[in-house]
Design a protein around this motif. Structure first.
Motif, PDB file in Angstrom:
ATOM      1  N   GLY A  80       0.820  -1.197   0.000  1.00 50.87           N
ATOM      2  CA  GLY A  80       0.000   0.000   0.000  1.00 50.87           C
ATOM      3  C   GLY A  80       0.854   1.247   0.000  1.00 50.87           C
ATOM      4  N   THR A  81       0.208   2.364   0.255  1.00 53.77           N
ATOM      5  CA  THR A  81       0.875   3.654   0.337  1.00 53.77           C
ATOM      6  C   THR A  81       0.500   4.301   1.652  1.00 53.77           C
ATOM      7  OG1 THR A  81       0.776   3.895  -2.062  1.00 53.77           O
ATOM      8  CG2 THR A  81       1.166   5.900  -0.780  1.00 53.77           C
ATOM      9  N   ALA A  82       1.507   4.802   2.373  1.00 52.88           N
ATOM     10  CA  ALA A  82       1.265   5.415   3.674  1.00 52.88           C
ATOM     11  C   ALA A  82       1.781   6.848   3.688  1.00 52.88           C
ATOM     12  CB  ALA A  82       1.950   4.615   4.769  1.00 52.88           C
ATOM     13  N   ASN A  83       1.037   7.715   4.351  1.00 50.23           N
ATOM     14  CA  ASN A  83       1.523   9.052   4.661  1.00 50.23           C
ATOM     15  C   ASN A  83       2.444   8.917   5.861  1.00 50.23           C
ATOM     16  OD1 ASN A  83      -0.014  10.439   2.685  1.00 50.23           O
ATOM     17  ND2 ASN A  83      -1.813  10.164   3.973  1.00 50.23           N
ATOM     18  N   VAL A  84       3.518   9.711   5.873  1.00 46.86           N
ATOM     19  CA  VAL A  84       4.567   9.511   6.858  1.00 46.86           C
ATOM     20  C   VAL A  84       4.880  10.806   7.600  1.00 46.86           C
ATOM     21  CG1 VAL A  84       7.006   8.887   7.084  1.00 46.86           C
ATOM     22  CG2 VAL A  84       5.576   7.679   5.454  1.00 46.86           C
ATOM     23  N   SER A  85       5.155  10.659   8.894  1.00 46.01           N
ATOM     24  CA  SER A  85       5.745  11.741   9.678  1.00 46.01           C
ATOM     25  C   SER A  85       6.904  11.148  10.453  1.00 46.01           C
ATOM     26  CB  SER A  85       4.723  12.385  10.620  1.00 46.01           C
ATOM     27  OG  SER A  85       4.287  11.463  11.593  1.00 46.01           O
ATOM     28  N   GLY A  86       7.885  11.969  10.775  1.00 40.33           N
ATOM     29  CA  GLY A  86       9.067  11.447  11.440  1.00 40.33           C
ATOM     30  C   GLY A  86       9.548  12.335  12.564  1.00 40.33           C
ATOM     31  N   VAL A  87      10.337  11.731  13.456  1.00 36.30           N
ATOM     32  CA  VAL A  87      10.926  12.415  14.597  1.00 36.30           C
ATOM     33  C   VAL A  87      12.389  11.999  14.667  1.00 36.30           C
ATOM     34  CG1 VAL A  87      10.802  12.696  17.117  1.00 36.30           C
ATOM     35  CG2 VAL A  87       8.716  12.298  15.818  1.00 36.30           C
ATOM     36  N   GLY A  88      13.238  12.856  15.202  1.00 41.07           N
ATOM     37  CA  GLY A  88      14.658  12.537  15.344  1.00 41.07           C
ATOM     38  C   GLY A  88      15.318  12.431  13.987  1.00 41.07           C
ATOM     39  N   ARG A  89      16.110  11.391  13.778  1.00 36.00           N
ATOM     40  CA  ARG A  89      16.801  11.215  12.491  1.00 36.00           C
ATOM     41  C   ARG A  89      15.832  11.048  11.326  1.00 36.00           C
ATOM     42  NH1 ARG A  89      21.757   7.054  13.830  1.00 36.00           N
ATOM     43  NH2 ARG A  89      22.818   8.394  15.310  1.00 36.00           N
ATOM     44  N   SER A  90      14.583  10.725  11.619  1.00 36.54           N
ATOM     45  CA  SER A  90      13.575  10.520  10.571  1.00 36.54           C
ATOM     46  C   SER A  90      12.722  11.757  10.324  1.00 36.54           C
ATOM     47  CB  SER A  90      12.672   9.342  10.963  1.00 36.54           C
ATOM     48  OG  SER A  90      13.444   8.193  11.199  1.00 36.54           O
ATOM     49  N   GLU A  91      13.078  12.863  10.962  1.00 31.06           N
ATOM     50  CA  GLU A  91      12.291  14.094  10.882  1.00 31.06           C
ATOM     51  C   GLU A  91      12.118  14.584   9.447  1.00 31.06           C
ATOM     52  OE1 GLU A  91      12.306  18.421  13.151  1.00 31.06           O
ATOM     53  OE2 GLU A  91      14.061  17.142  13.261  1.00 31.06           O
ATOM     54  N   ASN A  92      13.134  14.400   8.611  1.00 32.31           N
ATOM     55  CA  ASN A  92      13.071  14.885   7.227  1.00 32.31           C
ATOM     56  C   ASN A  92      12.046  14.128   6.377  1.00 32.31           C
ATOM     57  OD1 ASN A  92      14.633  12.547   7.303  1.00 32.31           O
ATOM     58  ND2 ASN A  92      15.861  13.158   5.546  1.00 32.31           N
ATOM     59  N   LEU A  93      11.468  13.032   6.903  1.00 33.96           N
ATOM     60  CA  LEU A  93      10.471  12.267   6.152  1.00 33.96           C
ATOM     61  C   LEU A  93       9.056  12.827   6.312  1.00 33.96           C
ATOM     62  CD1 LEU A  93      11.711   8.660   6.987  1.00 33.96           C
ATOM     63  CD2 LEU A  93      12.119   9.977   4.896  1.00 33.96           C
ATOM     64  N   SER A  94       8.877  13.722   7.264  1.00 36.29           N
ATOM     65  CA  SER A  94       7.540  14.264   7.532  1.00 36.29           C
ATOM     66  C   SER A  94       6.939  14.883   6.284  1.00 36.29           C
ATOM     67  CB  SER A  94       7.598  15.299   8.659  1.00 36.29           C
ATOM     68  OG  SER A  94       7.868  14.662   9.879  1.00 36.29           O
ATOM     69  N   GLY A  95       5.676  14.540   6.043  1.00 37.89           N
ATOM     70  CA  GLY A  95       4.959  15.077   4.898  1.00 37.89           C
ATOM     71  C   GLY A  95       5.159  14.291   3.614  1.00 37.89           C
ATOM     72  N   THR A  96       5.912  13.201   3.680  1.00 33.57           N
ATOM     73  CA  THR A  96       6.139  12.402   2.476  1.00 33.57           C
ATOM     74  C   THR A  96       5.215  11.181   2.476  1.00 33.57           C
ATOM     75  OG1 THR A  96       7.895  11.071   3.489  1.00 33.57           O
ATOM     76  CG2 THR A  96       8.573  13.090   2.377  1.00 33.57           C
ATOM     77  N   THR A  97       5.254  10.449   1.382  1.00 34.62           N
ATOM     78  CA  THR A  97       4.526   9.185   1.304  1.00 34.62           C
ATOM     79  C   THR A  97       5.529   8.080   1.012  1.00 34.62           C
ATOM     80  OG1 THR A  97       4.058   9.464  -1.049  1.00 34.62           O
ATOM     81  CG2 THR A  97       2.365  10.207   0.499  1.00 34.62           C
ATOM     82  N   CYS A  98       5.134   6.876   1.383  1.00 31.65           N
ATOM     83  CA  CYS A  98       5.983   5.708   1.212  1.00 31.65           C
ATOM     84  C   CYS A  98       5.129   4.577   0.651  1.00 31.65           C
ATOM     85  CB  CYS A  98       6.561   5.310   2.575  1.00 31.65           C
ATOM     86  SG  CYS A  98       7.339   3.700   2.614  1.00 31.65           S
ATOM     87  N   ASN A  99       5.601   3.962  -0.412  1.00 32.57           N
ATOM     88  CA  ASN A  99       4.966   2.739  -0.899  1.00 32.57           C
ATOM     89  C   ASN A  99       5.635   1.583  -0.164  1.00 32.57           C
ATOM     90  OD1 ASN A  99       3.357   4.065  -2.859  1.00 32.57           O
ATOM     91  ND2 ASN A  99       5.131   4.184  -4.192  1.00 32.57           N
ATOM     92  N   TYR A 100       4.832   0.691   0.397  1.00 31.93           N
ATOM     93  CA  TYR A 100       5.401  -0.415   1.154  1.00 31.93           C
ATOM     94  C   TYR A 100       4.899  -1.752   0.620  1.00 31.93           C
ATOM     95  CZ  TYR A 100       0.894  -0.520   3.539  1.00 31.93           C
ATOM     96  OH  TYR A 100      -0.450  -0.604   3.799  1.00 31.93           O
ATOM     97  N   PHE A 101       5.757  -2.762   0.782  1.00 33.81           N
ATOM     98  CA  PHE A 101       5.464  -4.123   0.333  1.00 33.81           C
ATOM     99  C   PHE A 101       5.954  -5.050   1.442  1.00 33.81           C
ATOM    100  CE2 PHE A 101       6.377  -1.294  -3.118  1.00 33.81           C
ATOM    101  CZ  PHE A 101       5.376  -1.534  -4.044  1.00 33.81           C
TER     102      PHE A 101
END
Length: 169
Positions: A109-130
């Protein structure tokens, strides 16, 4: 209040009380002990696929980095993952061979993403996952597509009692 009341009365609760940690409220710099090793929480990714939510905590150890996957789906599901190098190309296959194990596509599927710490730069992006699993449903493979980059991780289910959490503050 009398002098005795001041001396022996109830103390006011400190506003700096440490919140008891669980799998859903780990914070940056908390320590998670797993398999006799200590890992520091250095990042957190929150995923949301049309209301279905799960989290991945980035755990930095002395010699390696692990990802703790946490989701509530009728019951608490925990997984421990480690990134691997596996050359994949699109289209993402329904079956993947890795280290002598065959993994079969379970969901995607596809998920909307938010991040904290080292993953903070991912906030507002989407990720396709399998998400893949082996025949015995004991080993898992995760493929995430971030823009044009594919990240692959292998993992397995763990139980909550296998983790010990030490709050950082």
């Amino acid at each position: 209040m009398s002098i005795l009341g001041k001396l022996f009365g109830k103390k006011k609760e400190s506003s700096n009380a440490i919140e008891e940690r669980n799998m859903f409220n780990l914070e940056m710099d908390d320590i998670v002990t797993f398999d006799l090793e200590d890992y520091k929480v250095v990042g957190k990714i929150n995923y949301n696929d049309h209301g279905f939510k799960w989290h991945a905590y980035q755990l930095q150890g002395t010699h390696k980095t692990l990802w703790l996957s946490v989701e509530m789906d009728d019951e608490l599901n925990l997984g421990m993952y480690e990134k691997i190098k596996l050359p994949l190309q699109e289209p993402i296959p329904k079956q993947i061979e890795y280290n002598g194990t065959t993994y079969y596509l379970d969901e995607s599927g596809t998920a909307n993403v938010s991040g904290v710490g080292r993953s903070e730069n991912l906030s507002g992006t989407t990720c396709n996952y399998f998400d893949y699993m082996d025949d015995e449903e004991e080993k898992f493979l995760s493929v995430e597509k971030w823009g044009s980059e594919l990240e692959v991780s292998t993992g397995y289910t763990i139980e909550e009692f296998e983790l010990k959490i030490i709050a950082s503050k």
